[in-house]
Design a protein around this motif. Structure first.
Motif, mmCIF file in Angstrom:
data_model
loop_
_atom_site.group_PDB
_atom_site.id
_atom_site.type_symbol
_atom_site.label_atom_id
_atom_site.label_comp_id
_atom_site.label_asym_id
_atom_site.label_seq_id
_atom_site.Cartn_x
_atom_site.Cartn_y
_atom_site.Cartn_z
ATOM 1 N N VAL A 114 -10.508 2.472 -6.009
ATOM 2 C CA VAL A 114 -9.731 1.471 -5.273
ATOM 3 C C VAL A 114 -8.572 0.969 -6.130
ATOM 4 O O VAL A 114 -7.432 0.843 -5.658
ATOM 5 N N LEU A 115 -8.842 0.693 -7.396
ATOM 6 C CA LEU A 115 -7.786 0.224 -8.288
ATOM 7 C C LEU A 115 -6.684 1.266 -8.443
ATOM 8 O O LEU A 115 -5.488 0.934 -8.451
ATOM 9 N N ASN A 116 -7.073 2.540 -8.569
ATOM 10 C CA ASN A 116 -6.070 3.608 -8.632
ATOM 11 C C ASN A 116 -5.266 3.687 -7.335
ATOM 12 O O ASN A 116 -4.034 3.796 -7.349
ATOM 13 N N ALA A 117 -5.975 3.651 -6.208
ATOM 14 C CA ALA A 117 -5.317 3.790 -4.909
ATOM 15 C C ALA A 117 -4.329 2.654 -4.660
ATOM 16 O O ALA A 117 -3.237 2.862 -4.105
ATOM 17 N N GLN A 118 -4.692 1.449 -5.062
ATOM 18 C CA GLN A 118 -3.790 0.314 -4.890
ATOM 19 C C GLN A 118 -2.511 0.500 -5.706
ATOM 20 O O GLN A 118 -1.408 0.230 -5.214
ATOM 21 N N GLU A 119 -2.668 0.973 -6.933
ATOM 22 C CA GLU A 119 -1.487 1.127 -7.789
ATOM 23 C C GLU A 119 -0.566 2.224 -7.264
ATOM 24 O O GLU A 119 0.659 2.091 -7.273
ATOM 25 N N VAL A 120 -1.167 3.321 -6.789
ATOM 26 C CA VAL A 120 -0.357 4.389 -6.200
ATOM 27 C C VAL A 120 0.350 3.870 -4.948
ATOM 28 O O VAL A 120 1.528 4.186 -4.704
ATOM 29 N N ALA A 121 -0.338 3.059 -4.147
ATOM 30 C CA ALA A 121 0.283 2.500 -2.947
ATOM 31 C C ALA A 121 1.447 1.589 -3.317
ATOM 32 O O ALA A 121 2.483 1.580 -2.624
ATOM 33 N N ARG A 122 1.323 0.812 -4.371
ATOM 34 C CA ARG A 122 2.432 -0.041 -4.820
ATOM 35 C C ARG A 122 3.661 0.802 -5.138
ATOM 36 O O ARG A 122 4.788 0.478 -4.757
ATOM 37 N N ILE A 123 3.417 1.902 -5.872
ATOM 38 C CA ILE A 123 4.524 2.785 -6.230
ATOM 39 C C ILE A 123 5.135 3.410 -4.986
ATOM 40 O O ILE A 123 6.364 3.488 -4.830
ATOM 41 N N ALA A 124 4.281 3.854 -4.063
ATOM 42 C CA ALA A 124 4.779 4.475 -2.833
ATOM 43 C C ALA A 124 5.606 3.482 -2.011
ATOM 44 O O ALA A 124 6.633 3.841 -1.415
ATOM 45 N N LEU A 125 5.186 2.225 -1.975
ATOM 46 C CA LEU A 125 5.962 1.207 -1.266
ATOM 47 C C LEU A 125 7.339 1.038 -1.890
ATOM 48 O O LEU A 125 8.351 0.902 -1.183
ATOM 49 N N ASP A 126 7.390 1.030 -3.215
ATOM 50 C CA ASP A 126 8.680 0.919 -3.886
ATOM 51 C C ASP A 126 9.541 2.154 -3.624
ATOM 52 O O ASP A 126 10.760 2.047 -3.437
ATOM 53 N N LEU A 127 8.924 3.321 -3.629
ATOM 54 C CA LEU A 127 9.670 4.543 -3.302
ATOM 55 C C LEU A 127 10.259 4.450 -1.896
ATOM 56 O O LEU A 127 11.423 4.808 -1.656
ATOM 57 N N LYS A 128 9.460 3.966 -0.961
ATOM 58 C CA LYS A 128 9.918 3.853 0.422
ATOM 59 C C LYS A 128 11.082 2.867 0.524
ATOM 60 O O LYS A 128 12.077 3.117 1.231
ATOM 61 N N TYR A 148 -4.556 5.422 0.185
ATOM 62 C CA TYR A 148 -3.725 4.501 0.949
ATOM 63 C C TYR A 148 -2.308 5.025 1.187
ATOM 64 O O TYR A 148 -1.448 4.281 1.661
ATOM 65 N N LEU A 149 -2.061 6.296 0.876
ATOM 66 C CA LEU A 149 -0.716 6.839 1.066
ATOM 67 C C LEU A 149 -0.295 6.819 2.535
ATOM 68 O O LEU A 149 0.869 6.566 2.865
ATOM 69 N N LYS A 150 -1.246 7.093 3.433
ATOM 70 C CA LYS A 150 -0.895 7.115 4.860
ATOM 71 C C LYS A 150 -0.644 5.702 5.409
ATOM 72 O O LYS A 150 -0.058 5.549 6.483
ATOM 73 N N ASP A 151 -1.076 4.675 4.678
ATOM 74 C CA ASP A 151 -0.744 3.316 5.078
ATOM 75 C C ASP A 151 0.705 2.989 4.723
ATOM 76 O O ASP A 151 1.298 2.088 5.321
ATOM 77 N N VAL A 152 1.258 3.707 3.765
ATOM 78 C CA VAL A 152 2.660 3.541 3.403
ATOM 79 C C VAL A 152 3.537 4.461 4.250
ATOM 80 O O VAL A 152 4.574 4.047 4.779
ATOM 81 N N TYR A 153 3.111 5.719 4.365
ATOM 82 C CA TYR A 153 3.865 6.727 5.114
ATOM 83 C C TYR A 153 2.987 7.297 6.225
ATOM 84 O O TYR A 153 2.460 8.415 6.123
#
Length: 452
Positions: A114-128, A148-153
């Motif tokens: 979960v901690l990894n997924a949250q951090e990747v999602a933060r980065i993906a949000l910034d990329l978006k 959580y990538l599909k929650d961003v994209y």
């Protein structure tokens, strides 16, 4: 202003490791009809990779896509020290905090994911926010990073890498009958698949390296799983009669003219049959007075239970075997550069590869590509590749005597096994070759997803 989800940090620096030369060893150019060439309104293909241990299984495909003009490739990882890939923008992250102390032991891995997924999602949000919207996303499910990538994209297709669905029976757990079996094992293993199930429900398609690894997943998910190996570069990994391996600190060199037994693993541990291999050596070295053993691998534990604190499995086996083992002819090289590893398998007369029923190591396929005589364990997924007596030899994982019985003739009369060695390479060239089989298959998989 309200806080963004997960405490998003703005202003993330994206352009890291962006050089675009094609001088990397083994650079591959595919013909246009095999390439990832979907035309978009902006005339560019955008790919997002995620793997905590950059580049992991994505070395070849990320390198190819990054070096293809017009592509934009971003790779999210925890690993800072890996060499850059041409044209690949690497973003390094780390979890915000460690796993909660004293959390239920079933849930330690889950919270880490979960901690990894949250951090990747933060980065993906910034990329978006920066305008980066990939055409396709690719990531390994093993550490939760793709959850959580599909929650961003939500409209971008996701290809997940599915390596191993944990089993209470029929795979690694319970394989060694000496292991204590308690009721806690079943519920713990069932909970351990939490991450697998979230990722299966998130990804649009999945990739597995072998048929056996796919078969471990529940049958209801099989229609979404594709068996595509990462591939072996058989233009680099090939026989070399001129190979010479210097032995550190001895002034001695070993060549293919010597009686050399090899063993390779990331770490020297029971999951990769290290105890059985070591226990086979006294008999081999007693009967083959000129034989040398070359062992590559570290002293950590990648899989399974660890040894008592302050000990290693190597130290345990050396203590157990004591004077039975002629250490002047047993050479532990530790972890070595790829060039040394390649020379090691190129001079080998007998390469011993043992594994629990678990994920298949690249090293076995690379040894076969180098025309080693592979003496492998009679376990899946080894049996998926090695046909006993045709392109390798199979032995009982737990039998040092049988390992020794198969190794000694290979040392004494190497020419008698020439056809098996050549068949071994042929198997890898036909089924696992990077350029002709595996990389085109990976590109085709990504292309099909991006066109959805």
């Amino acid at each position: 202003m309200p806080h963004p989800p997960f405490g998003l940090v703005r202003g993330l620096t994206l352009l890291v490791d962006t050089h675009t030369t094609d001088a990397d060893v083994g650079f591959i150019v595919l013909p246009d009809n095999a390439g990832f060439v979907r035309q978009t309104s902006r005339g560019i293909v955008k790919v997002l990779f995620v793997h905590q241990n950059f580049p992991g299984q994505y070395l070849h495909v990320a390198r190819h896509l990054g070096a293809t003009p017009g592509n934009e490739v971003v790779f999210i990882t925890q690993r800072r020290d890996a060499a850059a890939l041409p044209g690949v923008k690497k973003i390094v992250y780390k979890p915000r905090r460690p796993v909660t102390k004293d959390i239920h032991h079933y849930l330690r891995d889950t919270e880490a994911m979960v901690l990894n997924a949250q951090e990747v999602a933060r980065i993906a949000l910034d990329l978006k926010r920066s305008g980066f919207v990939p055409d396709v996303m690719v990531g390994h499910n093993g550490w939760g990073e793709i959850w959580y990538l599909k929650d961003v994209y939500p409209n971008v297709p996701l290809l997940g890498y599915f390596e191993f669905f944990y089993q209470s029976n029929g795979a690694d757990v319970g394989f060694d009958a000496k292991e204590a079996r308690i009721f806690d094992t079943g519920p713990r293993i069932r909970t351990k698949n939490f991450g697998n199930l979230i990722a299966l429900n998130t990804a649009d398609l999945g990739q597995c390296a072998t048929q056996w690894q796919k078969a471990l997943y529940p049958e209801r998910y099989h229609p979404m799983l594709r068996v595509v190996h990462e591939g072996i570069d058989t233009n680099i990994v090939k026989p070399n009669p001129e190979a010479r391996l210097p032995l550190p600190g001895s002034g001695k060199e070993l060549t293919a003219a010597d009686e050399v037994i090899t063993y390779v693993a990331r770490n020297l541990e029971p999951y990769r049959g290290f105890p059985s291999f070591m226990r086979s050596l006294p008999a081999i070295l007693k009967h083959r007075r000129k034989a040398h053993v070359v062992i590559i691998g570290g002293d950590a534990t990648s899989y399974g239970p660890r040894p008592p604190k302050g000990q290693t499995f190597r130290e345990q086996l050396l203590q157990e075997l004591g004077a039975e083992l002629d250490l002047s002819r047993v050479h532990f090289l530790g972890k070595v550069p790829y060039s040394i590893y390649l020379k090691t398998i190129q001079i080998s007369r007998a390469h011993v590869y043992l594994t629990y029923p678990f994920v298949l190591s690249w090293s076995m396929l690379e040894a076969m590509a180098a025309e080693c005589l592979v003496i492998g364990s009679r376990t899946p997924p080894v049996e998926e590749v090695v046909a006993d007596g045709k392109n390798g030899l199979l032995v009982d994982f737990f039998s040092p005597d049988e390992i020794a019985e198969k190794v000694m003739p290979a040392l004494e009369k190497p020419a008698a096994f020439d056809s098996i060695r050549k068949n071994a390479r042929r198997t890898v060239v036909e089924k696992y070759d990077l350029q002709s089989a595996c990389l085109p298959a990976q590109i085709k998989l990504l292309q099909g997803l991006a066109q959805r």
